[in-house]
Design a protein around this motif. Structure first.
Motif, PDB file in Angstrom:
ATOM      1  N   LYS A  58       0.828  -1.218   0.000  1.00 28.67           N
ATOM      2  CA  LYS A  58       0.000   0.000   0.000  1.00 28.67           C
ATOM      3  C   LYS A  58       0.857   1.261   0.000  1.00 28.67           C
ATOM      4  O   LYS A  58       0.487   2.270  -0.582  1.00 28.67           O
ATOM      5  N   GLY A  59       1.984   1.232   0.692  1.00 29.86           N
ATOM      6  CA  GLY A  59       2.831   2.414   0.820  1.00 29.86           C
ATOM      7  C   GLY A  59       2.417   3.244   2.020  1.00 29.86           C
ATOM      8  O   GLY A  59       1.248   3.301   2.385  1.00 29.86           O
ATOM      9  N   ILE A  66       8.825   8.101   2.469  1.00 24.08           N
ATOM     10  CA  ILE A  66       7.908   7.190   1.784  1.00 24.08           C
ATOM     11  C   ILE A  66       8.465   5.778   1.946  1.00 24.08           C
ATOM     12  O   ILE A  66       9.622   5.526   1.630  1.00 24.08           O
ATOM     13  N   LYS A  73       5.328  -0.280  -6.262  1.00 26.42           N
ATOM     14  CA  LYS A  73       4.386   0.749  -5.815  1.00 26.42           C
ATOM     15  C   LYS A  73       4.975   2.145  -6.031  1.00 26.42           C
ATOM     16  O   LYS A  73       4.272   3.060  -6.456  1.00 26.42           O
ATOM     17  N   ALA A  74       6.273   2.307  -5.768  1.00 29.17           N
ATOM     18  CA  ALA A  74       6.919   3.601  -5.979  1.00 29.17           C
ATOM     19  C   ALA A  74       6.885   3.987  -7.457  1.00 29.17           C
ATOM     20  O   ALA A  74       6.570   5.130  -7.798  1.00 29.17           O
ATOM     21  N   GLU A  85       4.716   2.994  -9.609  1.00 29.16           N
ATOM     22  CA  GLU A  85       3.311   3.271  -9.890  1.00 29.16           C
ATOM     23  C   GLU A  85       2.951   4.712  -9.495  1.00 29.16           C
ATOM     24  O   GLU A  85       2.143   5.356 -10.147  1.00 29.16           O
ATOM     25  N   MET A  86       3.606   5.218  -8.433  1.00 32.20           N
ATOM     26  CA  MET A  86       3.375   6.582  -7.972  1.00 32.20           C
ATOM     27  C   MET A  86       4.230   7.599  -8.736  1.00 32.20           C
ATOM     28  O   MET A  86       4.145   8.782  -8.482  1.00 32.20           O
TER      29      MET A  86
END
Length: 108
Positions: A29-30, A54, A60-61, A63-64
């Protein structure tokens, strides 16, 4: 059920959520932790420190939109090779400007 003097167990008696499960959830989820520290004296700002942390998986990183490690030569072999190729091209260009006849010999 809890007995007096004993705290309830957060994930049940069987310990169904261990550290690996929690870490997997956090990375999936982060987590973002942000904070600012400001030091003022008589309404004059003397110092501002902005803290951003973070914690997330690489996927996930990305993706962000966070991928700074891919362009850092200290962290990425691909970036290191690109930097060396760029530096090599710049040096060849400088040599060609300094020694006009050298470029003709290299071409043969």
């Amino acid at each position: 059920m809890t007995t007096p003097g004993r705290l309830p167990e957060p994930y049940g008696r069987d310990g169904s959520a261990n550290l690996a499960d929690i870490l997997e959830r956090v990375l999936d989820k982060g987590v973002v932790i942000a904070g600012d520290i400001r030091i003022n004296l008589l309404d004059i700002e003397l110092l501002t420190v902005k803290l951003r942390l973070i914690v997330a998986s690489v996927d996930k990183a990305k993706e962000m939109g966070i991928d700074w490690w891919e362009d850092d030569p200290a962290l990425s072999s691909r970036a290191r090779h690109q930097e060396l190729a760029r530096e090599n091209a710049e040096l060849r260009e400088r040599i060609a400007r300094l020694e006009p006849g050298h470029a003709e010999e290299e071409a043969r």
